[in-house]
Design a protein around this motif. Structure first.
Motif, mmCIF file in Angstrom:
data_model
loop_
_atom_site.group_PDB
_atom_site.id
_atom_site.type_symbol
_atom_site.label_atom_id
_atom_site.label_comp_id
_atom_site.label_asym_id
_atom_site.label_seq_id
_atom_site.Cartn_x
_atom_site.Cartn_y
_atom_site.Cartn_z
ATOM 1 N N LEU A 323 0.830 -1.205 0.000
ATOM 2 C CA LEU A 323 0.000 0.000 0.000
ATOM 3 C C LEU A 323 0.865 1.257 0.000
ATOM 4 O O LEU A 323 0.540 2.247 -0.655
ATOM 5 C CB LEU A 323 -0.925 -0.013 1.226
ATOM 6 C CG LEU A 323 -2.150 -0.924 1.133
ATOM 7 C CD1 LEU A 323 -2.783 -1.117 2.503
ATOM 8 C CD2 LEU A 323 -3.172 -0.332 0.164
ATOM 9 N N THR A 324 1.957 1.214 0.750
ATOM 10 C CA THR A 324 2.867 2.366 0.797
ATOM 11 C C THR A 324 3.475 2.626 -0.581
ATOM 12 O O THR A 324 3.569 3.781 -1.031
ATOM 13 C CB THR A 324 3.986 2.131 1.829
ATOM 14 O OG1 THR A 324 3.394 1.935 3.113
ATOM 15 C CG2 THR A 324 4.936 3.313 1.865
ATOM 16 N N ARG A 325 3.895 1.558 -1.255
ATOM 17 C CA ARG A 325 4.475 1.728 -2.596
ATOM 18 C C ARG A 325 3.476 2.358 -3.552
ATOM 19 O O ARG A 325 3.810 3.252 -4.329
ATOM 20 C CB ARG A 325 4.897 0.356 -3.160
ATOM 21 C CG ARG A 325 6.134 -0.228 -2.538
ATOM 22 C CD ARG A 325 6.703 -1.351 -3.417
ATOM 23 N NE ARG A 325 5.712 -2.348 -3.765
ATOM 24 C CZ ARG A 325 5.447 -3.437 -3.050
ATOM 25 N NH1 ARG A 325 6.104 -3.631 -1.912
ATOM 26 N NH2 ARG A 325 4.543 -4.304 -3.457
ATOM 27 N N HIS A 326 2.234 1.895 -3.469
ATOM 28 C CA HIS A 326 1.228 2.375 -4.408
ATOM 29 C C HIS A 326 0.732 3.782 -4.082
ATOM 30 O O HIS A 326 0.220 4.468 -4.957
ATOM 31 C CB HIS A 326 0.049 1.398 -4.466
ATOM 32 C CG HIS A 326 0.313 0.219 -5.340
ATOM 33 N ND1 HIS A 326 -0.104 0.131 -6.648
ATOM 34 C CD2 HIS A 326 0.979 -0.935 -5.088
ATOM 35 C CE1 HIS A 326 0.283 -1.019 -7.161
ATOM 36 N NE2 HIS A 326 0.947 -1.686 -6.239
ATOM 37 N N SER A 327 0.861 4.193 -2.840
ATOM 38 C CA SER A 327 0.407 5.542 -2.486
ATOM 39 C C SER A 327 1.249 6.613 -3.143
ATOM 40 O O SER A 327 0.814 7.759 -3.313
ATOM 41 C CB SER A 327 0.427 5.720 -0.964
ATOM 42 O OG SER A 327 1.768 5.687 -0.492
ATOM 43 N N THR A 328 2.486 6.248 -3.514
ATOM 44 C CA THR A 328 3.376 7.229 -4.155
ATOM 45 C C THR A 328 3.527 6.982 -5.652
ATOM 46 O O THR A 328 4.231 7.732 -6.332
ATOM 47 C CB THR A 328 4.767 7.168 -3.509
ATOM 48 O OG1 THR A 328 5.275 5.834 -3.615
ATOM 49 C CG2 THR A 328 4.692 7.562 -2.035
ATOM 50 N N ALA A 329 2.919 5.923 -6.141
ATOM 51 C CA ALA A 329 3.056 5.586 -7.567
ATOM 52 C C ALA A 329 1.956 6.247 -8.373
ATOM 53 O O ALA A 329 0.903 6.603 -7.872
ATOM 54 C CB ALA A 329 3.003 4.074 -7.745
ATOM 55 N N ALA A 330 2.215 6.425 -9.647
ATOM 56 C CA ALA A 330 1.213 7.011 -10.534
ATOM 57 C C ALA A 330 0.068 6.028 -10.714
ATOM 58 O O ALA A 330 0.270 4.813 -10.785
ATOM 59 C CB ALA A 330 1.854 7.325 -11.890
ATOM 60 N N LYS A 331 -1.142 6.543 -10.799
ATOM 61 C CA LYS A 331 -2.309 5.690 -10.965
ATOM 62 C C LYS A 331 -2.396 5.189 -12.397
ATOM 63 O O LYS A 331 -2.204 5.937 -13.340
ATOM 64 C CB LYS A 331 -3.580 6.455 -10.600
ATOM 65 C CG LYS A 331 -3.685 6.757 -9.113
ATOM 66 C CD LYS A 331 -5.037 7.365 -8.775
ATOM 67 C CE LYS A 331 -5.169 7.599 -7.286
ATOM 68 N NZ LYS A 331 -6.484 8.184 -6.936
ATOM 69 N N LEU A 332 -2.698 3.893 -12.515
ATOM 70 C CA LEU A 332 -2.875 3.274 -13.820
ATOM 71 C C LEU A 332 -4.343 2.950 -14.034
ATOM 72 O O LEU A 332 -5.147 3.008 -13.108
ATOM 73 C CB LEU A 332 -2.049 1.981 -13.894
ATOM 74 C CG LEU A 332 -0.526 2.140 -13.710
ATOM 75 C CD1 LEU A 332 0.112 0.767 -13.640
ATOM 76 C CD2 LEU A 332 0.071 2.960 -14.828
ATOM 77 N N ASP A 333 -4.681 2.587 -15.250
ATOM 78 C CA ASP A 333 -6.040 2.156 -15.543
ATOM 79 C C ASP A 333 -6.337 0.903 -14.729
ATOM 80 O O ASP A 333 -5.623 -0.091 -14.805
ATOM 81 C CB ASP A 333 -6.170 1.847 -17.037
ATOM 82 C CG ASP A 333 -7.563 1.390 -17.429
ATOM 83 O OD1 ASP A 333 -8.434 1.346 -16.547
ATOM 84 O OD2 ASP A 333 -7.766 1.078 -18.619
#
Length: 586
Positions: A323-333
């Motif tokens: 979750l931490t990694r994805h909170s800073t990653a660009a959103k994908l489709d």
């Protein structure tokens, strides 16, 4: 994540207290009111009788009314009640106690099978005045899973029993929640994802190396433990991108003559996680068998609490890091699945709800680990029992793949005998031997006996269907139904007996059919190929702990010839594990 500290028993008693207080208080008020109207004082003796007798009388009235109501409803639908087991004690308590005791020592499903010999393939295992309709009739199973799917749900009773372990995951949910989880999960199990074998190969090589080490020591190996580690490591890397490394520690010795000298590490943590999950699954099974009053057996503590604490300590850091990694990653489709995206990545793109992610992740992890490990354990056991079938399977593997090359999806697709071996394994030992549903509305089932009225199925009743027992019925599969014979999937018997696809359901059917079916076939086939590329023979250990008791040999059917003890919690497994004296290295 913290879990509720209130024991199931306390919660059950709190709810049940109202059902005692209401009739008791009502009775006291009525007696007091009548006494006042008549001008008579209420004696302590009379009041005691009312207080002590109100609840039992209320229960007896409920039971009487329920029986009459069921008969009337059945009559209105021109149906008959499902045949009931008959015990000697009130509430068939003797039958319940006997069944629980026999499940511990008897062959899997034997208590139910004995009742069906008298009452037929569909019966009412009514215990403590609660109905449990059990069936092995294909037409009824088809109704449950497909033709009347919406009338059969997991239901509140099973959900309560499994909630502390499975939460709101796909295997413990209904309605819109189930659809939401199913929709989230389906895209990940596409052809492109399930046919990537590099992960399987890496962990298969580690497992085989460990087996060879043990073989060189001339020591037995606990194959069920080995294959469970393989499936856990493969599933965790495939789903999370995070390998549990349970194959990184020294394997246990089945006879406990030697102890591991390995220092504790991540592999030990994974082993503790796997054991905790297994114990929690046992608790679910026990709760379902006991029925609605199971919380009374857990008055002081939730029997899954300590085990799920281990599961939480293992899973939570993995999920929180993702979750931490994805909170800073660009959103994908959210509908796009990239090549390097894991199942966990896919879920996080769809929701940030930690509980939803955790419940679904654990549900899919257990499915990916338990079903495959169960079937591969049974397959190796059967191949060890039938060396001629093992030799024939090796011949197909060598002719199609050779002794060293990694198999491809195309190789597996062309190999007919390996699929026949797996199908025959899952026929005799399906990973999910019993499953549970709950009827929503009153309905009827066609009678398994020609000329008789349909069977009445009340709304709210628990329905249990057993593919384990159905897969072994000689009237469905022929007189050799109890024999392990993969050729039945290749010769004229296939057209003669498998005219109804609902007599073979290792992966369920209908809207709830297993999404990972092809994934499981690929993983199981891959591992069998790799094992038999490296080993030319397999032998079972005479270890007493693994072997069934001597009196089994005096019984009928497979019980007389079995050399291990099949058991189940949620999934089928070998009690005391499955020990092999050797893998003959090529």
């Amino acid at each position: 994540m913290s879990r509720s500290r209130v024991s199931p028993g306390v919660a059950y008693l709190t709810r049940g207290l109202l059902s005692v207080i209401f009739p008791t208080a009502s009775s006291v008020i009525i007696v007091g009111r009548l006494a006042c109207l008549q001008g008579f004082p209420v004696s302590p003796w009379l009041l005691s009788v009312v207080v002590l007798g109100a609840a039992p009388l209320g229960l007896a009235t409920y039971i009487f009314v329920d029986v009459i109501s069921q008969r009337r409803k059945a009559t209105r639908l021109d149906a008959r009640l499902v045949p009931r087991i008959q015990g000697r004690w009130p509430g068939n308590l003797d039958k319940l106690v006997n069944t629980i005791q026999r499940f511990k020592v008897e062959y899997l499903g034997q208590p139910v099978l004995d009742e069906m010999k008298e009452l037929g393939p569909t019966l009412n295992y009514r215990c403590l005045w609660e109905d449990y309709i059990v069936t092995t009739e294909p037409q009824h199973v088809k109704t449950i899973l497909a033709t009347d799917f919406h009338n059969y749900v997991k239901g509140a009773k099973f959900r309560e029993a499994a909630d502390s372990v499975l939460g709101t995951g796909v295997f413990n949910s209904d309605g819109e929640t189930w659809k939401f989880h199913r929709t989230m999960t389906r895209p990940f199990f596409s052809h492109d994802r399930i046919s990537h074998f590099e992960i399987f190969d890496r962990h298969a090589n580690r497992a085989i190396a460990l087996a060879k080490d043990r073989s060189r020591m001339d020591m037995a190996i606990d194959f069920q433990d080995l294959i469970s580690r393989f499936t856990l490591d493969s599933a965790s890397e495939f789903l999370f991108g995070h390998c549990t490394d349970s194959l990184s520690v020294e394997l246990p010795f089945p006879d406990n003559t030697l102890e591991s000298t390995n220092t504790k590490g991540r592999g030990d943590t994974a082993a503790a996680f796997a054991d905790a999950v297994s114990q929690a699954e046992h608790a679910i099974s026990r709760r379902v068998i006991i029925g609605a009053v199971w919380p009374m057996t857990e008055i002081f503590a939730d029997s899954t609490a300590q085990h799920m604490k281990v599961v939480d300590e293992f899973l939570d850091p993995i999920l929180e890091a993702a979750l931490t990694r994805h909170s800073t990653a660009a959103k994908l489709d959210a509908n796009e699945i990239t090549e390097d995206q894991t199942f966990l990545d896919h879920l996080i793109k769809l929701t940030s709800d930690f509980k939803v992610i955790k419940d679904e992740t654990l549900n899919i992890l257990l499915a990916g680990r338990d079903t495959t490990a169960s079937t591969l354990t049974s397959a190796i056991y059967l191949l060890a029992m039938h060396p001629e079938i093992l030799s024939r399977l090796r011949e197909e593997i060598i002719s199609k793949v050779g002794l060293t090359r990694m198999p491809t999806y195309g190789d597996i697709k062309e190999m007919k005998y390996i699929q026949a071996v797996l199908n025959e394994t899952m026929r005799l030992f399906p990973a999910l031997p019993f499953d549970v549903r709950e009827a929503v509305h009153d309905t009827t089932w066609t009678s398994p006996e020609p000329g008789k009225k349909p069977l009445f199925v009340p709304g709210g009743v628990v329905v249990i269907y057993s593919v384990f027992l159905m897969h072994r019925r000689t009237d469905l599969w022929g007189p050799d139904a109890l024999e392990f014979d993969p050729d039945r999937w290749l010769d004229e018997r296939l057209q003669k007996y498998l005219t109804n696809p609902f007599i073979f359901l290792p992966f369920n059917a209908g809207p709830r059919i297993c999404l990972g079916k092809k994934f499981a076939y690929n993983q199981m086939s891959f591992m069998l190929i790799r094992l038999l590329q490296n080993f030319s023979a397999i032998a079972l250990s005479p270890e007493p702990a693994m072997c069934p008791p001597a009196w089994w040999a005096e019984k009928d059917g497979r019980q007389a010839i079995e050399r291990f003890k099949p058991r189940f919690h949620v999934m089928l497994y070998a009690e005391a594990s499955l020990s092999l004296t050797y893998f003959a290295v090529i």
